[in-house]
Write a protein that holds these residues in place. Structure first.
Motif, PDB file in Angstrom:
ATOM      1  N   TRP A   1       2.978  56.626  42.010  1.00  0.00           N
ATOM      2  CA  TRP A   1       1.618  57.027  42.367  1.00  0.00           C
ATOM      3  C   TRP A   1       1.515  58.518  42.660  1.00  0.00           C
ATOM      4  O   TRP A   1       0.567  58.962  43.305  1.00  0.00           O
ATOM      5  CB  TRP A   1       1.154  56.221  43.585  1.00  0.00           C
ATOM      6  CG  TRP A   1       1.051  54.751  43.317  1.00  0.00           C
ATOM      7  CD1 TRP A   1       2.036  53.818  43.493  1.00  0.00           C
ATOM      8  CD2 TRP A   1      -0.080  54.031  42.813  1.00  0.00           C
ATOM      9  NE1 TRP A   1       1.585  52.570  43.130  1.00  0.00           N
ATOM     10  CE2 TRP A   1       0.286  52.665  42.714  1.00  0.00           C
ATOM     11  CE3 TRP A   1      -1.381  54.413  42.445  1.00  0.00           C
ATOM     12  CZ2 TRP A   1      -0.586  51.680  42.257  1.00  0.00           C
ATOM     13  CZ3 TRP A   1      -2.256  53.425  41.997  1.00  0.00           C
ATOM     14  CH2 TRP A   1      -1.865  52.079  41.901  1.00  0.00           C
TER      15      TRP A   1
ATOM     16  N   LEU B   1      -3.290  52.108  49.721  1.00  0.00           N
ATOM     17  CA  LEU B   1      -3.193  50.870  48.961  1.00  0.00           C
ATOM     18  C   LEU B   1      -2.682  49.712  49.808  1.00  0.00           C
ATOM     19  O   LEU B   1      -2.865  48.543  49.446  1.00  0.00           O
ATOM     20  CB  LEU B   1      -2.277  51.077  47.756  1.00  0.00           C
ATOM     21  CG  LEU B   1      -2.813  52.046  46.697  1.00  0.00           C
ATOM     22  CD1 LEU B   1      -1.769  52.264  45.598  1.00  0.00           C
ATOM     23  CD2 LEU B   1      -4.125  51.548  46.095  1.00  0.00           C
TER      24      LEU B   1
ATOM     25  N   GLN C   1      -5.389  44.370  35.581  1.00  0.00           N
ATOM     26  CA  GLN C   1      -4.862  45.094  36.745  1.00  0.00           C
ATOM     27  C   GLN C   1      -5.453  46.487  36.840  1.00  0.00           C
ATOM     28  O   GLN C   1      -5.740  46.987  37.941  1.00  0.00           O
ATOM     29  CB  GLN C   1      -3.348  45.174  36.668  1.00  0.00           C
ATOM     30  CG  GLN C   1      -2.692  45.848  37.869  1.00  0.00           C
ATOM     31  CD  GLN C   1      -2.955  45.114  39.157  1.00  0.00           C
ATOM     32  OE1 GLN C   1      -2.429  44.029  39.376  1.00  0.00           O
ATOM     33  NE2 GLN C   1      -3.786  45.684  40.018  1.00  0.00           N
TER      34      GLN C   1
ATOM     35  N   VAL D   1      -3.977  45.716  45.589  1.00  0.00           N
ATOM     36  CA  VAL D   1      -3.146  46.312  44.545  1.00  0.00           C
ATOM     37  C   VAL D   1      -1.679  46.172  44.953  1.00  0.00           C
ATOM     38  O   VAL D   1      -1.301  46.565  46.063  1.00  0.00           O
ATOM     39  CB  VAL D   1      -3.503  47.794  44.333  1.00  0.00           C
ATOM     40  CG1 VAL D   1      -2.556  48.438  43.322  1.00  0.00           C
ATOM     41  CG2 VAL D   1      -4.947  47.931  43.864  1.00  0.00           C
TER      42      VAL D   1
ATOM     43  N   TYR E   1      -0.636  55.278  34.249  1.00  0.00           N
ATOM     44  CA  TYR E   1      -0.559  53.827  34.108  1.00  0.00           C
ATOM     45  C   TYR E   1      -0.107  53.465  32.699  1.00  0.00           C
ATOM     46  O   TYR E   1      -0.776  53.781  31.715  1.00  0.00           O
ATOM     47  CB  TYR E   1      -1.935  53.220  34.396  1.00  0.00           C
ATOM     48  CG  TYR E   1      -1.969  51.709  34.435  1.00  0.00           C
ATOM     49  CD1 TYR E   1      -1.599  51.026  35.585  1.00  0.00           C
ATOM     50  CD2 TYR E   1      -2.394  50.968  33.333  1.00  0.00           C
ATOM     51  CE1 TYR E   1      -1.636  49.633  35.640  1.00  0.00           C
ATOM     52  CE2 TYR E   1      -2.432  49.585  33.379  1.00  0.00           C
ATOM     53  CZ  TYR E   1      -2.051  48.921  34.532  1.00  0.00           C
ATOM     54  OH  TYR E   1      -2.108  47.542  34.586  1.00  0.00           O
TER      55      TYR E   1
ATOM     56  N   THR F   1      -1.811  60.216  41.187  1.00  0.00           N
ATOM     57  CA  THR F   1      -3.092  59.573  41.455  1.00  0.00           C
ATOM     58  C   THR F   1      -4.203  60.607  41.570  1.00  0.00           C
ATOM     59  O   THR F   1      -4.041  61.641  42.234  1.00  0.00           O
ATOM     60  CB  THR F   1      -3.002  58.739  42.738  1.00  0.00           C
ATOM     61  OG1 THR F   1      -1.957  57.782  42.592  1.00  0.00           O
ATOM     62  CG2 THR F   1      -4.304  58.016  43.005  1.00  0.00           C
TER      63      THR F   1
ATOM     64  N   ILE G   1      -7.469  48.426  39.910  1.00  0.00           N
ATOM     65  CA  ILE G   1      -7.113  49.742  40.455  1.00  0.00           C
ATOM     66  C   ILE G   1      -8.340  50.644  40.500  1.00  0.00           C
ATOM     67  O   ILE G   1      -8.577  51.350  41.492  1.00  0.00           O
ATOM     68  CB  ILE G   1      -5.994  50.379  39.605  1.00  0.00           C
ATOM     69  CG1 ILE G   1      -4.678  49.619  39.807  1.00  0.00           C
ATOM     70  CG2 ILE G   1      -5.810  51.858  39.963  1.00  0.00           C
ATOM     71  CD1 ILE G   1      -3.566  50.047  38.875  1.00  0.00           C
ATOM     72  N   HIS G   2      -9.122  50.620  39.456  1.00  0.00           N
ATOM     73  CA  HIS G   2     -10.312  51.484  39.399  1.00  0.00           C
ATOM     74  C   HIS G   2     -11.388  51.076  40.394  1.00  0.00           C
ATOM     75  O   HIS G   2     -12.309  51.859  40.661  1.00  0.00           O
ATOM     76  CB  HIS G   2     -10.883  51.482  37.975  1.00  0.00           C
ATOM     77  CG  HIS G   2      -9.998  52.167  36.984  1.00  0.00           C
ATOM     78  ND1 HIS G   2     -10.144  52.042  35.621  1.00  0.00           N
ATOM     79  CD2 HIS G   2      -8.921  52.986  37.169  1.00  0.00           C
ATOM     80  CE1 HIS G   2      -9.219  52.759  35.005  1.00  0.00           C
ATOM     81  NE2 HIS G   2      -8.464  53.340  35.932  1.00  0.00           N
TER      82      HIS G   2
ATOM     83  N   VAL H   1     -10.675  50.410  43.557  1.00  0.00           N
ATOM     84  CA  VAL H   1     -10.264  50.813  44.908  1.00  0.00           C
ATOM     85  C   VAL H   1     -11.298  51.775  45.479  1.00  0.00           C
ATOM     86  O   VAL H   1     -11.689  52.751  44.842  1.00  0.00           O
ATOM     87  CB  VAL H   1      -8.876  51.487  44.876  1.00  0.00           C
ATOM     88  CG1 VAL H   1      -8.544  52.120  46.227  1.00  0.00           C
ATOM     89  CG2 VAL H   1      -7.809  50.465  44.484  1.00  0.00           C
TER      90      VAL H   1
ATOM     91  N   ASP I   1      -7.397  56.836  32.295  1.00  0.00           N
ATOM     92  CA  ASP I   1      -6.321  55.867  32.526  1.00  0.00           C
ATOM     93  C   ASP I   1      -6.170  54.925  31.340  1.00  0.00           C
ATOM     94  O   ASP I   1      -5.057  54.588  30.933  1.00  0.00           O
ATOM     95  CB  ASP I   1      -6.629  55.039  33.781  1.00  0.00           C
ATOM     96  CG  ASP I   1      -5.873  55.526  35.018  1.00  0.00           C
ATOM     97  OD1 ASP I   1      -5.058  56.455  34.900  1.00  0.00           O
ATOM     98  OD2 ASP I   1      -6.112  54.964  36.100  1.00  0.00           O
TER      99      ASP I   1
ATOM    100  N   HIS J   1      -4.903  55.733  38.642  1.00  0.00           N
ATOM    101  CA  HIS J   1      -3.456  55.781  38.804  1.00  0.00           C
ATOM    102  C   HIS J   1      -2.937  57.069  38.180  1.00  0.00           C
ATOM    103  O   HIS J   1      -2.111  57.764  38.728  1.00  0.00           O
ATOM    104  CB  HIS J   1      -2.795  54.578  38.137  1.00  0.00           C
ATOM    105  CG  HIS J   1      -1.303  54.556  38.269  1.00  0.00           C
ATOM    106  ND1 HIS J   1      -0.473  55.337  37.498  1.00  0.00           N
ATOM    107  CD2 HIS J   1      -0.473  53.839  39.080  1.00  0.00           C
ATOM    108  CE1 HIS J   1       0.790  55.116  37.828  1.00  0.00           C
ATOM    109  NE2 HIS J   1       0.820  54.199  38.773  1.00  0.00           N
TER     110      HIS J   1
END
Length: 289
Positions: A196, A70, A118, A75, A178, A199, A122-123, A125, A207, A175
């Protein structure tokens, strides 16, 4: 305070002398402490209970890998400083990272849109074969659900939903834990995402379902039921198969006490077991409807 061996490890890893240590609240899997040196503040996560000590190597190694990954993204996650996943040098298996600004926000349902946007980021990444996290693990099953005393038809119907095989899905970077308790805000904006260790790779719905359940518990079923729409409005894509929502919600049964304890420590003393059980059942009813 922290053990002498852990203090020595921190000073060896950072090249700085510890000036102050303060306990942080809000977690239940590990002990969290702020460690101040002359130039910066760090966070020390240590697994002290026997259960989490047994799993610490995998959990802390995973979190260290994710924090490195990350660091190359937008993020807002902490930066890894050092990790001792087996407790070879520290008194307990530990991970040391930078301190993120901000505070958690457990009393404002108006943060839903920010949470959704947010989570979409994250999804998104990107990972490859070497950085893709493990496949998700279900946190309950029909045989393991702890139903409340005198559970009615709503609970039985919910358990029946997860008896079948999981639906097909397109995997994304998750995550996996989350919810508002793991999101920091500063001046009304998200300033950090923490925790994390879980993850995973799996459906975005999982999530979204987890955050939906938490919002339902914190603010009422209607807030949780509205979160998937907020996620889609922020640009996310969902199968919206109810399986994932029931799978997550039933993992909190019967009264969500594992999250309620740290939430109450952070000021939400209104979240009694009775209230959370009522909200959980009403949320399940909403999902069934």
């Amino acid at each position: 305070m922290i053990a002498d061996s852990t203090s020595l490890w921190i000073e060896q890893q950072t090249g700085e002398k510890i000036e102050n240590v303060a306990r942080l609240t809000g977690g239940w899997t590990s002990e969290m402490r702020r460690v101040d040196t002359a130039t910066r503040s760090l966070v020390l996560r240590s697994f002290v209970s026997e259960f989490f000590r047994r799993h610490a190597d995998g959990l802390l190694t995973r979190e260290a890998d994710i924090l490195r990954l990350l660091g190359e993204t937008d993020v807002p996650a902490a930066s890894l400083v050092a990790v001792d996943p087996t407790g070879a040098s520290c008194a307990d298996p530990s991970l040391l990272m930078t301190l993120l600004p901000g505070r958690i926000c457990l009393d404002d349902p108006g943060i839903t849109s920010a949470l959704a946007a947010q989570l979409v980021a994250i999804h998104q990444v990107e990972v490859d074969g070497s950085t893709r996290p493990r496949d998700y693990q279900a946190w309950t099953s029909p045989e393991r659900v702890r139903l409340p005393e005198g559970a009615g038809a709503v609970w039985t119907a919910a358990v029946d939903v997860i008896r079948g095989e999981p639906p097909a899905y397109k995997g994304v970077f998750l995550h996996r834990d989350y919810h508002p308790g793991n999101v920091l805000f500063e001046q009304g904006r998200i300033s950090g995402i923490v925790d994390w260790v879980e993850t995973s790779w799996g459906p975005a719905d999982l999530d979204v379902a987890h955050c939906s359940t938490a919002l339902a518990l914190l603010h009422g079923p209607e807030v949780g039921l509205a979160f998937p729409a907020a996620y889609v409005a922020a640009g996310g894509s969902l199968t919206q198969d109810k399986y994932w929502y029931f799978l997550d919600t039933l993992g909190f049964a019967p009264d969500a006490e594992k999250v309620a304890v740290p939430w109450r420590q952070c000021g939400r003393e209104d979240l009694t077991p009775a209230l959370l059980q009522e909200r959980l059942e009403n949320y399940l009813t909403g999902l069934l409807d």
